[in-house]
Write a protein that holds these residues in place. Structure first.
Motif, PDB file in Angstrom:
ATOM      1  N   THR A 186      -4.016  73.054  10.390  1.00 37.78           N
ATOM      2  CA  THR A 186      -3.684  72.323   9.166  1.00 37.78           C
ATOM      3  C   THR A 186      -2.826  71.112   9.503  1.00 37.78           C
ATOM      4  OG1 THR A 186      -3.663  74.411   7.931  1.00 37.78           O
ATOM      5  CG2 THR A 186      -2.660  72.485   6.867  1.00 37.78           C
ATOM      6  N   VAL A 188      -0.061  68.860   8.853  1.00 33.33           N
ATOM      7  CA  VAL A 188       1.162  68.889   8.036  1.00 33.33           C
ATOM      8  C   VAL A 188       1.832  67.525   7.981  1.00 33.33           C
ATOM      9  CG1 VAL A 188       1.580  71.360   8.297  1.00 33.33           C
ATOM     10  CG2 VAL A 188       2.499  69.779  10.004  1.00 33.33           C
ATOM     11  N   ASP A 195      -2.100  64.520   4.059  1.00 31.81           N
ATOM     12  CA  ASP A 195      -1.718  65.787   4.674  1.00 31.81           C
ATOM     13  C   ASP A 195      -2.589  66.888   4.094  1.00 31.81           C
ATOM     14  OD1 ASP A 195       0.284  64.334   5.880  1.00 31.81           O
ATOM     15  OD2 ASP A 195       1.860  65.010   4.498  1.00 31.81           O
TER      16      ASP A 195
END
Length: 199
Positions: A186, A188, A195
């Motif tokens: 993911t 971040v 994001d």
């Protein structure tokens, strides 16, 4: 993208696997996770677990994921990329230049695996981190490419990189790796981009 970036997670989460997968795609010029990849030379600094890294690399070659003729080089050694005047920074730049000349490809990706094994005598929770990021940025700027740092996540489970906050502040991209059987990456932090993108 150009500049320093980081992928981080707990031990055994697949950080090196992800970094090596991305590196192979860049060296091959293959798409990665359905995303366009610009081909270029890859230099992978394997500062820890060199035997395991060699085995992973051999498995990728055997599986046809990385051709032996691809512009991919790895450096199986620890470096000090933290000290303000570390000679290892200049030595790494010199080595990258040699690789690009030999492969006749511009440097596209430099992987530093891991931060802790390339941090010299510095302390991760101090302002020493800012010097480390600056040195990684210097390497990236020399070749107008991405310097991807493999790092750890704090044991407390927070979704941030271990150590001083200047790491998150100084990188262009930060990717969190987590999961058990199914691993998730993911984004971040993404400078000049959204994001939360997940693979």
């Amino acid at each position: 993208s150009s500049g320093p970036a980081v992928i981080f997670g707990h031990p055994g989460c697949g950080k090196t696997f992800l970094a090596l997968s991305m590196a192979a795609a860049v060296a091959q010029g293959d798409s990665w996770a359905s995303r366009y990849v610009e081909r270029g030379a890859v230099i992978y600094v394997a500062a820890e677990g060199q035997t395991g890294f060699r085995n992973r690399l051999a498995a990728m070659i055997d599986a046809g994921q990385l051709d032996r003729t691809a512009p991919f080089a790895f450096i199986p050694t620890t470096l000090d990329l933290q000290a303000p005047a570390s000679p290892d920074v200049a030595a790494l730049i010199s080595t990258i230049k040699q690789v690009t000349e030999r492969t006749d490809r511009r440097a596209a990706l430099i992987v530093i695996d891991t931060l802790s094994k390339t941090f010299g005598a510095g302390k991760e929770n101090s302002d020493d981190m800012a010097t480390y990021v600056a040195n990684c940025e210097k390497v990236a700027a020399e070749f107008d490419c991405l310097t991807l740092i493999v790092h750890h996540r704090p044991k407390d489970g927070s979704a941030s990189e271990r150590g001083h906050t200047s790491l998150r502040g100084g990188v262009v991209t930060s990717i969190l790796i987590e999961g058990e059987t199914i691993k998730t990456a993911t984004t971040v932090k993404q400078k000049d981009g959204p994001d939360g993108e997940r693979v």
